[in-house]
Design an enzyme around this catalytic site. Structure first.
Site, PDB file in Angstrom:
ATOM      1  N   CYS A  11       0.849  -1.185   0.000  1.00 43.83           N
ATOM      2  CA  CYS A  11       0.000   0.000   0.000  1.00 43.83           C
ATOM      3  C   CYS A  11       0.886   1.236   0.000  1.00 43.83           C
ATOM      4  O   CYS A  11       2.040   1.176   0.405  1.00 43.83           O
ATOM      5  CB  CYS A  11      -0.942   0.011   1.194  1.00 43.83           C
ATOM      6  SG  CYS A  11      -0.110  -0.191   2.765  1.00 43.83           S
ATOM      7  N   GLU A  15       8.222  -2.535  -3.061  1.00 38.30           N
ATOM      8  CA  GLU A  15       8.117  -3.197  -1.761  1.00 38.30           C
ATOM      9  C   GLU A  15       8.350  -4.704  -1.838  1.00 38.30           C
ATOM     10  O   GLU A  15       9.047  -5.269  -1.012  1.00 38.30           O
ATOM     11  CB  GLU A  15       6.737  -2.958  -1.129  1.00 38.30           C
ATOM     12  CG  GLU A  15       6.519  -1.551  -0.657  1.00 38.30           C
ATOM     13  CD  GLU A  15       5.206  -1.386   0.106  1.00 38.30           C
ATOM     14  OE1 GLU A  15       4.656  -2.380   0.629  1.00 38.30           O
ATOM     15  OE2 GLU A  15       4.728  -0.239   0.172  1.00 38.30           O
ATOM     16  N   GLU A  40      -7.703   8.657   4.576  1.00 41.70           N
ATOM     17  CA  GLU A  40      -7.432   8.319   3.189  1.00 41.70           C
ATOM     18  C   GLU A  40      -8.672   7.907   2.424  1.00 41.70           C
ATOM     19  O   GLU A  40      -9.589   7.307   2.983  1.00 41.70           O
ATOM     20  CB  GLU A  40      -6.397   7.182   3.126  1.00 41.70           C
ATOM     21  CG  GLU A  40      -5.067   7.593   3.709  1.00 41.70           C
ATOM     22  CD  GLU A  40      -3.988   6.544   3.590  1.00 41.70           C
ATOM     23  OE1 GLU A  40      -2.813   6.945   3.570  1.00 41.70           O
ATOM     24  OE2 GLU A  40      -4.297   5.342   3.530  1.00 41.70           O
TER      25      GLU A  40
END
Length: 176
Positions: free
Chosen positions: A66, A86, A113
């Site tokens: 994320c 990542e 968010e």
């Protein structure tokens, strides 16, 4: 090096500006983000344990990756970029839905968010970036749901929200 910027949005996902990432989290300003879920052919989900050095939610388990979109980047472009950064692999992603959440943390920061949730498929081992990811594992959705129930403090806020509110939407797999 200039601090990474996040895209500020209103509740309709219309861009209203940009702000330094840390400032946005300090001020709890609504901004665009994304969460990527990678599944394998066994129907399992690849989870990551966030690195100990993360400024919030260190060592908690969460979805595959994320982050935040950059100006001019589509949601799927951002998801693919961050998946590579990542987890060290690429996958095609499909956007499923988005939702708004607000989660304050003990360190004074707040995630506020508009999170775009995407899903993709991958059937090998990732090549994790140890600056971002402590560990990873495959788990079935049912095992994750049970573990969140038994050990809620071991999971990120947004991951628990997605599993609680969107489980059926996220994991209703089309018939083959």
């Amino acid at each position: 090096m200039k601090e990474e910027q996040v895209i500020l949005v209103n509740e309709n996902n219309e861009q209203i500006g940009t702000m330094a990432k840390m400032e946005a989290h300090e001020k709890a300003v609504l901004h665009r983000a994304f969460s990527v879920f990678i599944t394998n052919d066994n129907g399992e989900i690849m989870l990551q344990q966030r690195a100990a050095s993360k400024y919030h939610s260190p060592l908690l388990w969460t979805n595959t990756c994320c982050s935040h979109q950059r100006v001019g980047e589509t949601n799927t472009e951002a998801g693919k970029r961050r998946l590579q950064e990542e987890m060290g692999f690429q996958a095609e992603l499909k956007e499923l839905f988005s939702f708004i959440y607000k989660a304050p943390f003990d360190n004074g920061l707040t995630e506020h968010e508009l999170d775009h949730v995407m899903i993709g498929s991958f059937n090998a081992e990732p090549n994790i970036n140890l600056d971002e990811v402590e560990a990873w594992k495959w788990m079935s959705p049912e095992a994750i749901k049970e573990d969140i129930s038994n050990n809620p403090k071991e999971y990120t806020a947004w991951f628990k929200i997605i599993f609680d509110k969107f489980y059926e939407h996220l994991f209703k797999m089309p018939a083959k």
